[in-house]
Scaffold this active site. Structure first.
Site, PDB file in Angstrom:
ATOM      1  N   THR A  23      30.131  48.450  47.537  1.00 13.72           N
ATOM      2  CA  THR A  23      31.520  48.882  47.605  1.00 13.72           C
ATOM      3  C   THR A  23      31.829  49.639  46.311  1.00 13.72           C
ATOM      4  O   THR A  23      31.386  49.249  45.232  1.00 13.72           O
ATOM      5  CB  THR A  23      32.493  47.716  47.909  1.00 13.72           C
ATOM      6  N   CYS A  29      41.141  45.114  43.032  1.00 13.46           N
ATOM      7  CA  CYS A  29      40.507  44.382  44.131  1.00 13.46           C
ATOM      8  C   CYS A  29      39.306  43.591  43.591  1.00 13.46           C
ATOM      9  O   CYS A  29      38.797  43.885  42.516  1.00 13.46           O
ATOM     10  CB  CYS A  29      40.011  45.342  45.201  1.00 13.46           C
ATOM     11  N   HIS A  46      35.723  43.218  50.274  1.00 14.89           N
ATOM     12  CA  HIS A  46      36.487  43.969  49.264  1.00 14.89           C
ATOM     13  C   HIS A  46      37.949  43.523  49.412  1.00 14.89           C
ATOM     14  O   HIS A  46      38.696  44.060  50.224  1.00 14.89           O
ATOM     15  CB  HIS A  46      36.318  45.469  49.539  1.00 14.89           C
TER      16      HIS A  46
END
Lengths: 161, 206
Positions: A23, A29, A46
């Site tokens: 990711t 996040c 995520h």
């Protein structure tokens, strides 16, 4: 060549050896990597927000720490992972912008990281590596073959753990 | 209305684009005056994007960018973000400080304040038009600056939208200096509640 599976913001994916989960651009996040070392089944979420409780719309389970981890564990278990063996590595939870006198709501990165840790504790998943906080973005790759995690940053180098 | 942004009508979209057009036009003029060069401006785009796609607008989640972010408080809260690739930011810093292009290799404290000031002025001029049309009381925070991956910067400004839905509404304008040495994007990111407030004041609420 192993396949690289991209996980977008507010999404999760599972993979099995030799799949690589990645990711890009984690800011506030948190990237949650889960792995069963025996079956080599892995998952990456995520996570964007700490809790689904205050949300008006919760059908996207991948968005929240509480629902994302549970959904990911369920999917991995369905693939044959033994949850008692699953270990976790997490990265992200930065505070990209800061404002003087800002309220709690701005410290979303910190809240995300805390929420993830709390859910892992509740689910009795062993957290073996944590790289959270700071004020910089992270791109992560997670190898289902070895359980290794690479964390790439712009100005804080790259680490593989 | 809108738990999600998806239910906007064409009329509402047009009204928002027009506000963006006027706001960004004024912002372009002020930027042009600051660096004493001509600034071209794109027609504002109104985009309703799933979260992972927002970063694509500025070159992908891993693209190295400089972001100047201001929170909007008052009757229509939200945020405004001025983003530009690092190379553009370095050139813009040269222009702001009257140096020959290519002089600035790294963004230090001085360059940070100069770029934050650009963000400040762009946002202030943009908001002037918005508040003039709507009569709403909206005031910006001080600017905050980050140099990092586009995805990381955007996630930090759109997360509040995640509580309500899975999309971000962005009103986006591209600015470019005459010979394309500086290209930047200005985003208005209203919170969903604010969008209703703005539309109501514009007389296009349903």
């Amino acid at each position: 060549m192993s396949k690289v599976i991209q996980v977008g913001m507010a999404d999760y994916k599972t993979a099995i050896n030799p799949g690589i989960l990645m990711t890009a651009g984690l800011g506030s996040c948190v990237g949650v990597c889960l792995w069963d070392p025996v079956t080599k089944i892995g998952g990456l979420a995520h996570v964007m927000l700490p809790s689904s409780e205050q949300a008006r719309k919760t059908d996207n389970k991948a968005k929240f720490a509480d629902t994302a981890i549970l959904a990911l564990l369920k999917e991995m278990s369905g693939m044959g992972a033994n949850l008692s063996r699953v270990v976790a590595k997490i990265a992200g939870g930065a505070q990209m912008f800061s404002f003087p006198g800002s309220s709690d709501i701005m410290r979303i990165g910190e809240r995300n990281a805390k929420a993830v840790q709390e859910v892992l504790r509740q689910e009795k998943i062993k957290l073996i590596y944590t790289d959270v906080g700071g004020s910089y973005g992270r791109t992560i790759h997670f190898w289902t073959e070895t359980g290794k995690l690479s964390i790439r940053t712009i100005e804080h180098g790259e680490r593989i753990v | 209305m809108a738990d999600e942004f998806m239910q906007l009508s064409d009329l509402q979209m047009d009204a928002l684009k027009e506000i963006g057009n006027i706001g960004a036009g004024n912002a372009a003029t002020s930027l042009s005056m600051m660096i004493n060069r001509r600034i071209e401006m794109s027609v504002p785009q109104l985009k309703i994007l799933p979260f992972p796609e927002v970063a694509e607008v500025i070159g992908g989640a891993e693209k190295l960018v400089v972001g100047v972010y201001l929170q909007l408080h008052g009757e229509a809260p939200g945020g405004m973000l001025f983003v530009l690739p690092l190379s553009s930011a370095l050139t813009l810093a040269d222009m702001l400080m009257g140096l020959s292009i290519g002089s600035t290799q790294k963004l230090g404290e001085m360059e940070h304040s100069a770029l934050k000031e650009v963000g400040n002025i762009l946002v202030a001029t943009y908001l002037n038009s918005l508040t003039m049309f709507t009569g709403l009381d909206i005031y910006p925070s001080v600017p905050s600056l980050a140099t990092d991956m586009a995805g990381a910067i955007l996630s930090a400004v759109i997360y509040t939208l995640g509580v309500i839905g899975d999309h971000a509404l962005v009103i986006e304008t591209e600015f470019s200096e005459d010979n394309q040495q500086v290209v930047g994007h200005l985003f208005l990111l209203p919170e969903p509640g604010s969008l209703n407030t703005i539309l109501e004041r514009l007389g296009v609420n349903v």
